[in-house]
Design an enzyme around this catalytic site. Structure first.
Site, short mmCIF file in Angstrom:
data_model
loop_
_atom_site.label_atom_id
_atom_site.label_comp_id
_atom_site.label_asym_id
_atom_site.label_seq_id
_atom_site.Cartn_x
_atom_site.Cartn_y
_atom_site.Cartn_z
N LYS A 173 106.09 74.88 -91.77
CA LYS A 173 105.87 74.78 -90.32
C LYS A 173 104.39 74.52 -90.08
CE LYS A 173 104.39 77.40 -87.08
NZ LYS A 173 103.67 76.45 -86.20
N GLU A 248 95.52 83.37 -95.72
CA GLU A 248 94.16 82.82 -95.72
C GLU A 248 93.72 82.82 -94.26
OE1 GLU A 248 91.11 81.18 -95.33
OE2 GLU A 248 92.06 79.22 -95.57
N CYS A 282 87.16 77.87 -91.49
CA CYS A 282 87.17 79.33 -91.68
C CYS A 282 85.98 79.80 -92.50
CB CYS A 282 88.48 79.75 -92.31
SG CYS A 282 88.86 78.80 -93.78
N GLU A 382 85.10 85.52 -84.76
CA GLU A 382 85.11 84.12 -85.20
C GLU A 382 85.16 83.24 -83.95
OE1 GLU A 382 88.66 82.68 -87.33
OE2 GLU A 382 87.27 81.88 -88.82
P1 NDP Z 1 96.96 80.77 -85.13
O1 NDP Z 1 96.78 81.75 -86.20
O2 NDP Z 1 97.75 81.23 -83.95
O3 NDP Z 1 97.63 79.43 -85.70
C1 NDP Z 1 97.77 79.09 -87.05
C2 NDP Z 1 99.24 78.88 -87.40
O4 NDP Z 1 99.93 80.13 -87.34
C3 NDP Z 1 99.97 77.97 -86.43
O5 NDP Z 1 100.93 77.20 -87.12
C4 NDP Z 1 100.60 78.99 -85.49
O6 NDP Z 1 101.63 78.49 -84.70
C5 NDP Z 1 101.04 80.04 -86.48
N1 NDP Z 1 101.34 81.34 -85.89
C6 NDP Z 1 100.73 81.94 -84.83
N2 NDP Z 1 101.30 83.12 -84.56
C7 NDP Z 1 102.29 83.30 -85.46
C8 NDP Z 1 103.26 84.31 -85.70
N3 NDP Z 1 103.34 85.40 -84.94
N4 NDP Z 1 104.12 84.14 -86.72
C9 NDP Z 1 104.07 83.06 -87.49
N5 NDP Z 1 103.20 82.05 -87.30
C10 NDP Z 1 102.31 82.16 -86.31
O7 NDP Z 1 95.56 80.24 -84.65
P2 NDP Z 1 95.22 79.61 -83.23
O8 NDP Z 1 95.63 78.20 -83.23
O9 NDP Z 1 95.71 80.46 -82.10
O10 NDP Z 1 93.63 79.74 -83.28
C11 NDP Z 1 93.03 80.97 -82.87
C12 NDP Z 1 91.89 81.34 -83.78
O11 NDP Z 1 92.36 81.50 -85.11
C13 NDP Z 1 90.83 80.26 -83.91
O12 NDP Z 1 89.97 80.30 -82.83
C14 NDP Z 1 90.20 80.65 -85.20
O13 NDP Z 1 89.29 81.69 -84.98
C15 NDP Z 1 91.36 81.18 -86.03
N6 NDP Z 1 91.89 80.19 -86.98
C16 NDP Z 1 91.54 80.31 -88.28
C17 NDP Z 1 91.98 79.36 -89.19
C18 NDP Z 1 91.62 79.44 -90.63
O14 NDP Z 1 91.53 78.43 -91.30
N7 NDP Z 1 91.45 80.61 -91.20
C19 NDP Z 1 92.78 78.23 -88.78
C20 NDP Z 1 93.14 78.21 -87.38
C21 NDP Z 1 92.69 79.17 -86.54
P3 NDP Z 1 101.27 78.30 -83.12
O15 NDP Z 1 100.29 77.20 -83.09
O16 NDP Z 1 102.54 78.00 -82.47
O17 NDP Z 1 100.69 79.59 -82.61
#
Ligand code: NDP
Length: 477
Positions: A173, A248, A282, A382
């Site tokens: 996903k 991660e 990240c 972050e």
């Molecule tokens: P999310 O963690 O929400 O998104 C990353 C992935 O996780 C997406 O595919 C998302 O789907 C999915 N996801 C979110 N909630 C759930 C859940 N409860 N169960 C399973 N999957 C889930 O990040 P955001 O896009 O909201 O970004 C918010 C913050 O996260 C950023 O500002 C940044 O600080 C951090 N981030 C860190 C990353 C990294 O590389 N470590 C990458 C991206 C974000 P959906 O989009 O539908 O929520």
């Protein structure tokens, strides 16, 4: 440009309609225009994809290592041929400037593949343990893979490739903000001859499709990259069925600049590293800790670097940075910049609002804060935007204390002309990756963090091991 219709999911080797239509618009963050329409999946789509992956596992898990190597090599050749399509998709869906997409965002799909291939070719799947018992490493089973939008192909490669190398089957996903590169990847895997059901893709949002995967009793491992909040939700969802979870997550990585570093090189390099990908990485070294004797000079260098940083149209060639991924993310970053100002940090460059003359698109100003204290929100949370915080320190002990004073532990940087000192400091940093004087890491090295930055490692041999179970075989003849 015509609107792309990407409503189907890839399940059991075919492009299929979602169980229930649920359209979602993919937005180009540079123009705020809709560029594609996808479907958001539901529990029924996840059930169908997991069933396909489960059915494919018995056969695929028995493939020989040589056959898996040959499969990865076919994927490599096809990906290489189609790499420019990936670069274009990533620029379109997440606003990475053309040059970044062509030089980094797309080629990581080859780099990580080479790291995994090298690991697979040298991996001992069966051998005698210290006590003479036979230990075998076997594919863990059906894997749920959840990936974010910031380095979309990077994360897909770091999960799909080791899963295939291990002999696992999977359901991916991707973030619904960046589904286009993931769908192209499904085409590559299909052409490479990945058997039906081994790789499945269901688009959707986290709380629905992501959670359905994490809770699914037929899924054996969840591998997630994203926010700490999302990772924690996956782990909680996975707990009831005792599945392995690899995470991660985020970071607030320190960059310790000692007075004996080559300041003119180290400071601009550190600032540009934070701005790269518009701060959406990240491992970005977002807290620059500077020894007080050279602090004023470092602030000046950071200001100059920020003011020289161009922001522009991702479709144009150049060294500029692009927009943030979404309106929601733009709002979050703006809120944190304002909070930095409100909490008393000194704004040296950038600030709130869009760069002059940029009205459409989620563009932000490259921003430098000085005189930040480590307890401020901008030093603890972050931001995931082109925002760097400069924090002064006195001496090695204080640098180490501030560097480790964070819930995260992903990466850290040390800049010093004294290598022995840099290594001594590196030993005491609670982070999964420490880089001295700007040294990078090579393909296949373990990527991942301590503390709230995650669980497990990705890339190469360590990444492959996440997808394997351990089996003892004792035999009496
Ligand atoms: P999310 O963690 O929400 O998104 C990353 C992935 O996780 C997406 O595919 C998302 O789907 C999915 N996801 C979110 N909630 C759930 C859940 N409860 N169960 C399973 N999957 C889930 O990040 P955001 O896009 O909201 O970004 C918010 C913050 O996260 C950023 O500002 C940044 O600080 C951090 N981030 C860190 C990353 C990294 O590389 N470590 C990458 C991206 C974000 P959906 O989009 O539908 O929520």
């Amino acid at each position: 440009m015509a609107l792309l219709d990407r409503r189907k999911f890839y399940i059991d080797g075919a492009w299929v309609d979602p169980a229930t239509p649920n359209d979602f618009a993919v937005i180009n963050p540079a123009t705020e225009q809709e560029v594609a329409v996808i479907s958001l999946g539901s529990q029924s789509d996840v059930d169908r994809a997991v069933a396909a992956a489960r059915a494919a596992f018995d056969d695929f898990s028995q493939w020989s290592v040589d056959d898996r190597i040959a499969l990865l090599e076919r994927i490599r050749a096809i990906y290489k041929r189609r790499m420019s399509e990936f670069a274009e998709a990533i620029t379109l869906e997440m606003g990475a400037p053309k040059r970044l997409s062509i030089n980094s965002q797309a080629p990581v799909g080859i780099g990580h593949l080479d790291g995994v291939l090298a690991a697979l070719k040298s991996f001992e799947f069966e051998g005698a343990y210290l006590n003479g018992d036979t230990i075998r490493r076997e594919p863990i089973g059906v894997c749920g893979l959840i990936t974010p939008w910031n380095w979309p192909m990077n994360q897909i490669a770091l999960k799909v490739l080791p899963a295939l190398a291990a002999g696992c089957t999977m359901v991916l996903k991707p973030s619904e903000l960046t589904p286009l590169d993931a769908m192209l990847y499904a085409e590559v895997l299909d052409e490479a001859g990945v058997p039906e059901g081994v790789f499945n893709l269901v688009n959707g949002n986290g709380p629905d499709v992501g959670s359905a995967l994490s809770r699914h009793p037929q899924v054996d491992l969840m591998s997630f990259t994203g926010s700490t909040r999302g990772g924690s939700a996956v782990a909680a969802d996975a707990a009831a069925t005792i599945k392995k979870v690899a995470l991660e997550l985020g970071g607030k990585s320190p960059n310790i600049v000692f007075a004996d570093a080559d300041l003119d090189v180290a400071v601009p390099r550190g600032v540009r590293h934070v701005f790269q990908n518009t701060g959406q990485s990240c491992n970005a070294p977002t807290r620059m800790l500077v020894e007080s004797s050279v602090y004023d000079r470092a602030v000046e260098l950071a200001r100059e670097t920020a003011e020289a940083q161009e922001v522009g149209d991702p479709q144009k060639d150049g060294k500029h940075i692009g927009p943030l991924v979404s309106q929601m993310h733009w709002d979050k970053v703006q809120g944190l910049i304002q909070q930095g100002i409100d909490e008393g940090a000194r704004l040296v460059a950038g600030g709130t609002g869009k760069p002059d003359g940029m009205n459409a698109g989620y563009f932000v100003k490259p921003t430098v804060f000085a005189d930040v204290t480590n307890d401020m929100t901008i030093a603890q949370e972050e931001i995931f935007g082109p925002v760097i915080c400069l924090i002064p320190f006195e001496g090695e002990e204080e640098a180490i204390r501030i560097a480790n004073d964070t819930p995260y532990g992903l990466a850290a940087q040390v800049q010093s002309g004294d290598e022995a000192r840099a290594k001594r400091v590196a030993d005491r940093l609670r982070a999964g990756m420490v880089h001295i004087n700007g040294a990078d890491m090579d393909w296949g090295s373990p990527f991942g963090g301590y503390k709230m930055s995650g669980l497990g490692r990705e890339g190469g041999r360590y990444g492959l091991e996440e997808f394997l179970e351990v089996k003892l075989i004792s035999c009496r003849s």
